[in-house]
Design an enzyme around this catalytic site. Structure first.
Site, mmCIF file in Angstrom:
data_model
loop_
_atom_site.group_PDB
_atom_site.id
_atom_site.type_symbol
_atom_site.label_atom_id
_atom_site.label_comp_id
_atom_site.label_asym_id
_atom_site.label_seq_id
_atom_site.Cartn_x
_atom_site.Cartn_y
_atom_site.Cartn_z
ATOM 1 N N GLU A 99 0.836 -1.206 0.000
ATOM 2 C CA GLU A 99 0.000 0.000 0.000
ATOM 3 C C GLU A 99 0.868 1.252 0.000
ATOM 4 O O GLU A 99 0.604 2.211 -0.740
ATOM 5 C CB GLU A 99 -0.916 -0.001 1.224
ATOM 6 C CG GLU A 99 -2.094 -0.942 1.125
ATOM 7 C CD GLU A 99 -3.176 -0.412 0.203
ATOM 8 O OE1 GLU A 99 -3.310 0.822 0.061
ATOM 9 O OE2 GLU A 99 -3.886 -1.237 -0.385
ATOM 10 N N HIS A 156 -2.190 -7.553 10.230
ATOM 11 C CA HIS A 156 -2.812 -7.850 8.941
ATOM 12 C C HIS A 156 -1.981 -8.851 8.154
ATOM 13 O O HIS A 156 -2.475 -9.889 7.707
ATOM 14 C CB HIS A 156 -2.995 -6.564 8.119
ATOM 15 C CG HIS A 156 -3.767 -6.774 6.853
ATOM 16 N ND1 HIS A 156 -3.198 -7.261 5.692
ATOM 17 C CD2 HIS A 156 -5.079 -6.558 6.569
ATOM 18 C CE1 HIS A 156 -4.123 -7.352 4.754
ATOM 19 N NE2 HIS A 156 -5.274 -6.924 5.259
ATOM 20 N N GLU A 187 -3.248 -12.617 7.116
ATOM 21 C CA GLU A 187 -3.011 -12.995 5.727
ATOM 22 C C GLU A 187 -1.577 -13.428 5.414
ATOM 23 O O GLU A 187 -1.224 -13.561 4.246
ATOM 24 C CB GLU A 187 -3.406 -11.830 4.810
ATOM 25 C CG GLU A 187 -4.891 -11.481 4.915
ATOM 26 C CD GLU A 187 -5.327 -10.453 3.897
ATOM 27 O OE1 GLU A 187 -4.485 -10.025 3.091
ATOM 28 O OE2 GLU A 187 -6.521 -10.080 3.893
ATOM 29 N N LEU A 214 -3.857 -0.258 12.744
ATOM 30 C CA LEU A 214 -4.238 1.111 13.065
ATOM 31 C C LEU A 214 -5.698 1.176 13.478
ATOM 32 O O LEU A 214 -6.063 1.833 14.452
ATOM 33 C CB LEU A 214 -4.005 2.032 11.865
ATOM 34 C CG LEU A 214 -4.420 3.492 12.101
ATOM 35 C CD1 LEU A 214 -3.424 4.183 13.022
ATOM 36 C CD2 LEU A 214 -4.561 4.240 10.793
ATOM 37 N N VAL A 215 -6.557 0.488 12.739
ATOM 38 C CA VAL A 215 -8.006 0.545 12.929
ATOM 39 C C VAL A 215 -8.528 -0.820 13.351
ATOM 40 O O VAL A 215 -8.074 -1.850 12.854
ATOM 41 C CB VAL A 215 -8.690 0.968 11.606
ATOM 42 C CG1 VAL A 215 -10.201 0.879 11.736
ATOM 43 C CG2 VAL A 215 -8.269 2.381 11.218
ATOM 44 N N HIS A 219 -11.415 -6.775 10.056
ATOM 45 C CA HIS A 219 -10.564 -7.881 10.514
ATOM 46 C C HIS A 219 -10.711 -8.090 12.013
ATOM 47 O O HIS A 219 -10.801 -9.225 12.492
ATOM 48 C CB HIS A 219 -9.107 -7.608 10.165
ATOM 49 C CG HIS A 219 -8.788 -7.785 8.714
ATOM 50 N ND1 HIS A 219 -9.048 -8.958 8.026
ATOM 51 C CD2 HIS A 219 -8.221 -6.947 7.807
ATOM 52 C CE1 HIS A 219 -8.661 -8.832 6.773
ATOM 53 N NE2 HIS A 219 -8.166 -7.621 6.615
#
Length: 272
Positions: A99, A156, A187, A214-215, A219
């Site tokens: 990203e 993540h 993942e 972060l958030v 997930h």
């Protein structure tokens, strides 16, 4: 239509906060918006704007909530059209993964059109940043750092080599005596199965699950704390553990927000 920090009327100096995004409005306020507010206070003479990188999240927010948030390209075009001369971009990504790399490629195409562009590092830019983040998590979870409890942090994960940061985090925790903390990913490696195997080697009665993202979005609510049989919660319960789920993103931790502000300041090459 509601606009999320995407209005025109930008001055000569803009601070653009770029996030992957989330469709969970409550956690958006607790994490991404909390980081943005810290940045805005630190850059009081800049106009703060926002962009999300996830097309799916942008679409959901627009169609479901009537909330319009710029994509990175839209935000950069807005900066050009408003005559921004100094643009500081602070990503809220955790690492130099896919990203972040995609964001950098997009930014490079706009350098000829904006006089000055400065880009801040992601959260895990150095070993010091990584340990500072871990310290913030350790402080936040200190009540669970007791002999019968394992604390499992869910990251993540990425196919990019940047995924090695999770191994670094686990090593730093162990080296500093935090043997009851375990890090896995959704993942990539370490996998949930690998985390379970490590926990089973200890004498634990309870497992505390918390996102290492972060958030605390989809997930966290589904893969970690969901009722599906393959969620982290269900998997540990099936192994006989009492499970506590803490739906808290890293953006809720003041220590983490301070790192992003520091990186933005370093990018701007100014003491604000």
């Amino acid at each position: 239509m509601e606009y999320g920090k995407n209005q025109d009327g930008i001055g000569k100096k803009e601070l653009l906060a770029v996030s992957f995004g989330t469709s969970y409005r409550e956690n958006l306020a607790l994490t991404i918006e909390a980081v943005e507010e810290e940045l805005a206070r630190a850059f009081s003479d800049y106009d703060l704007r926002r962009a999300f990188t996830s097309p799916t999240i942008l679409r959901i927010l627009k169609e479901r909530d009537g909330l319009w948030i710029d994509s990175v390209e839209e935000a950069l075009e807005r900066a050009v059209q408003n005559g921004v001369e100094k643009l500081v971009i602070q990503p809220t990504h955790l690492m130099h993964g896919l990203e972040y790399q995609g964001l950098m490629r997009m930014i490079e195409t706009y350098r000829p059109r904006i006089p000055e562009i400065f880009v801040g590092e992601p959260l895990f830019a150095s070993m010091e940043d990584i340990w500072e983040t871990l310290e913030a998590v350790l402080e936040d979870t200190k009540e669970y750092n007791i002999p019968d409890t394992a604390v499992c942090l869910m990251g993540h994960g990425t196919t990019d080599r940047a995924n090695a940061v999770y191994e670094v985090c686990q090593r730093l925790l162990k080296e500093n005596g935090y043997d009851r903390y375990f890090i896995g990913t959704v993942e990539a490696d370490p996998t949930l199965d690998q985390v379970v195997q490590k926990v089973e080697k200890g004498n634990y009665r309870r497992v505390v699950l918390q996102p290492f993202m972060l958030v605390a979005g989809d997930h966290a609510n589904q893969d970690m704390a969901g009722m599906g049989k393959n969620s982290w919660k269900s998997t540990f319960e099936a192994e006989g553990y009492e499970v506590v789920c803490r739906i808290r993103g890293l953006g809720e931790l003041p220590g983490v927000r301070r790192i992003y502000v520091r990186h933005a300041k370093e990018a701007a090459r100014a003491i604000l």
